[in-house]
Design a protein around this motif. Structure first.
Motif, PDB file in Angstrom:
ATOM      1  N   VAL A 155       1.252  -1.025  -0.557  1.00 42.11           N
ATOM      2  CA  VAL A 155       0.420   0.005   0.153  1.00 42.11           C
ATOM      3  C   VAL A 155       1.084   1.114  -0.643  1.00 42.11           C
ATOM      4  N   GLY A 156       1.608   1.248   0.777  1.00 38.37           N
ATOM      5  CA  GLY A 156       2.876   2.398   0.745  1.00 38.37           C
ATOM      6  C   GLY A 156       3.645   2.691  -0.276  1.00 38.37           C
ATOM      7  N   ALA A 157       3.204   1.355  -0.903  1.00 42.46           N
ATOM      8  CA  ALA A 157       4.283   1.585  -2.899  1.00 42.46           C
ATOM      9  C   ALA A 157       3.356   2.394  -3.398  1.00 42.46           C
ATOM     10  N   TYR A 158       2.250   1.829  -3.814  1.00 42.24           N
ATOM     11  CA  TYR A 158       0.857   2.896  -4.106  1.00 42.24           C
ATOM     12  C   TYR A 158       0.620   3.894  -4.020  1.00 42.24           C
ATOM     13  N   MET A 159       0.967   4.375  -2.877  1.00 35.54           N
ATOM     14  CA  MET A 159       0.515   5.843  -2.498  1.00 35.54           C
ATOM     15  C   MET A 159       1.642   6.041  -2.779  1.00 35.54           C
ATOM     16  N   ARG A 160       2.522   6.530  -2.879  1.00 32.94           N
ATOM     17  CA  ARG A 160       3.812   6.585  -3.674  1.00 32.94           C
ATOM     18  C   ARG A 160       4.357   6.735  -4.985  1.00 32.94           C
ATOM     19  N   ASP A 161       3.710   5.538  -5.879  1.00 35.58           N
ATOM     20  CA  ASP A 161       3.524   6.103  -6.843  1.00 35.58           C
ATOM     21  C   ASP A 161       2.325   5.794  -7.722  1.00 35.58           C
ATOM     22  N   GLY A 162       1.015   5.857  -6.904  1.00 34.98           N
ATOM     23  CA  GLY A 162      -0.319   5.081  -7.711  1.00 34.98           C
ATOM     24  C   GLY A 162      -1.084   6.901  -8.076  1.00 34.98           C
ATOM     25  N   ASP A 163      -0.003   7.728  -8.505  1.00 38.26           N
ATOM     26  CA  ASP A 163      -1.089   9.207  -8.024  1.00 38.26           C
ATOM     27  C   ASP A 163      -2.410   9.285  -7.593  1.00 38.26           C
ATOM     28  N   VAL A 164      -2.184   8.940  -5.813  1.00 41.48           N
ATOM     29  CA  VAL A 164      -2.981   8.971  -5.037  1.00 41.48           C
ATOM     30  C   VAL A 164      -3.607  10.760  -4.699  1.00 41.48           C
ATOM     31  N   THR A 165      -4.211  11.367  -4.900  1.00 40.25           N
ATOM     32  CA  THR A 165      -4.211  13.165  -4.841  1.00 40.25           C
ATOM     33  C   THR A 165      -4.150  13.089  -3.144  1.00 40.25           C
ATOM     34  N   ARG A 166      -4.708  12.353  -2.319  1.00 38.57           N
ATOM     35  CA  ARG A 166      -3.995  12.409  -1.310  1.00 38.57           C
ATOM     36  C   ARG A 166      -4.145  11.442  -0.434  1.00 38.57           C
ATOM     37  N   ALA A 167      -2.654  11.413  -0.581  1.00 36.72           N
ATOM     38  CA  ALA A 167      -2.354   9.781  -0.342  1.00 36.72           C
ATOM     39  C   ALA A 167      -1.148  10.287   1.270  1.00 36.72           C
ATOM     40  N   TYR A 168      -1.342  11.414   1.307  1.00 43.22           N
ATOM     41  CA  TYR A 168      -1.003  12.442   2.847  1.00 43.22           C
ATOM     42  C   TYR A 168      -1.601  11.555   4.053  1.00 43.22           C
ATOM     43  N   ARG A 169      -3.030  11.672   3.960  1.00 43.50           N
ATOM     44  CA  ARG A 169      -3.847  10.623   5.029  1.00 43.50           C
ATOM     45  C   ARG A 169      -3.600   9.522   4.922  1.00 43.50           C
ATOM     46  N   VAL A 170      -3.299   9.107   4.625  1.00 41.41           N
ATOM     47  CA  VAL A 170      -2.330   7.647   5.142  1.00 41.41           C
ATOM     48  C   VAL A 170      -1.068   7.368   6.096  1.00 41.41           C
ATOM     49  N   LEU A 171      -0.939   6.729   6.669  1.00 45.69           N
ATOM     50  CA  LEU A 171      -0.348   7.356   8.029  1.00 45.69           C
ATOM     51  C   LEU A 171      -0.040   6.024   8.868  1.00 45.69           C
ATOM     52  N   THR A 172       0.954   6.186   9.495  1.00 44.86           N
ATOM     53  CA  THR A 172       1.055   4.780  10.199  1.00 44.86           C
ATOM     54  C   THR A 172      -0.095   4.769  11.160  1.00 44.86           C
ATOM     55  N   ALA A 173       0.390   3.375  11.623  1.00 45.21           N
ATOM     56  CA  ALA A 173      -0.654   3.090  12.753  1.00 45.21           C
ATOM     57  C   ALA A 173      -1.499   3.731  13.399  1.00 45.21           C
ATOM     58  N   GLY A 174       0.050   4.597  14.092  1.00 49.48           N
ATOM     59  CA  GLY A 174       0.503   5.119  15.333  1.00 49.48           C
ATOM     60  C   GLY A 174      -0.561   6.797  15.197  1.00 49.48           C
ATOM     61  N   GLY A 175      -0.341   7.119  13.266  1.00 49.98           N
ATOM     62  CA  GLY A 175      -1.127   8.225  13.520  1.00 49.98           C
ATOM     63  C   GLY A 175      -0.381   8.809  13.007  1.00 49.98           C
ATOM     64  N   THR A 176       1.379   8.293  12.803  1.00 50.77           N
ATOM     65  CA  THR A 176       2.334   9.346  12.688  1.00 50.77           C
ATOM     66  C   THR A 176       2.987   9.247  11.448  1.00 50.77           C
ATOM     67  N   VAL A 177       3.165  10.293  10.146  1.00 47.19           N
ATOM     68  CA  VAL A 177       3.479  10.018   8.459  1.00 47.19           C
ATOM     69  C   VAL A 177       4.717   9.119   8.662  1.00 47.19           C
ATOM     70  N   SER A 178       4.884   7.911   7.318  1.00 44.76           N
ATOM     71  CA  SER A 178       5.392   6.672   7.661  1.00 44.76           C
ATOM     72  C   SER A 178       6.972   7.566   7.109  1.00 44.76           C
ATOM     73  N   GLU A 179       7.887   7.108   7.490  1.00 44.77           N
ATOM     74  CA  GLU A 179       9.355   7.092   7.477  1.00 44.77           C
ATOM     75  C   GLU A 179      10.179   7.472   6.472  1.00 44.77           C
ATOM     76  N   GLY A 180       9.205   6.851   5.755  1.00 42.27           N
ATOM     77  CA  GLY A 180       8.980   5.786   3.781  1.00 42.27           C
ATOM     78  C   GLY A 180       8.488   6.895   2.831  1.00 42.27           C
ATOM     79  N   PHE A 181       7.777   8.365   3.835  1.00 40.11           N
ATOM     80  CA  PHE A 181       5.988   8.966   2.780  1.00 40.11           C
ATOM     81  C   PHE A 181       6.868   9.887   1.475  1.00 40.11           C
ATOM     82  N   ARG A 182       7.050   9.304   0.308  1.00 43.58           N
ATOM     83  CA  ARG A 182       7.306  10.456  -0.341  1.00 43.58           C
ATOM     84  C   ARG A 182       6.257  11.182  -1.213  1.00 43.58           C
ATOM     85  N   TRP A 183       7.076  12.669  -1.596  1.00 47.00           N
ATOM     86  CA  TRP A 183       5.614  12.403  -3.202  1.00 47.00           C
ATOM     87  C   TRP A 183       5.842  11.859  -3.630  1.00 47.00           C
TER      88      TRP A 183
END
Length: 123
Positions: free
Chosen positions: A39-67
């Motif tokens: 899912v993380g890879a898809y959020m990075r590569d899948g052209d999902v407009t609001r991908a930033y609304r997907v977080l870790t289970a703890g509610g933080t931005v993933s260390e691997g998050f990339r626009w």
């Protein structure tokens, strides 16, 4: 095996998250039967407009998050706040605003124009 239809569902659900909500990689993974890393890879590569609304289970931005466009983009906690999500000064989103896999299934059914109970019988 995750199909193109499953990834389309992920994209539609993420883009339809109501203001003031967020979800996790794990919840989306459970929704379509795959793993959080995929899912993380898809959020990075899948052209999902609001991908930033997907977080870790703890509610933080993933260390691997990339626009997706490779830019540094805007500050994710600031964007979440603009969308009505309460984010602490340490960058943790309010868990009460998390959309669980159950909530995501209801949202998916709504997007598909089905009654919520209908999703259980679908293949």
């Amino acid at each position: 095996m995750t199909t193109e239809r499953d990834w389309d569902l992920v994209k539609r659900v993420v883009e339809a998250l109501p203001d003031g909500t967020w979800t996790s990689y794990g919840d989306l993974a459970e929704l379509i039967g795959t793993g959080p890393r995929q899912v993380g890879a898809y959020m990075r590569d899948g052209d999902v407009t609001r991908a930033y609304r997907v977080l870790t289970a703890g509610g933080t931005v993933s260390e691997g998050f990339r626009w997706a466009d490779g830019s540094s983009g805007r500050d994710v906690p600031d964007l979440l706040r603009e969308d009505g999500v309460e984010v602490s000064t340490s960058g943790r989103a309010d868990k009460a605003q998390r959309m669980s896999v159950y909530d995501l299934k209801l949202l998916a059914a709504e997007l598909d124009g089905e009654a919520p109970g209908d999703t259980e019988d679908r293949e």
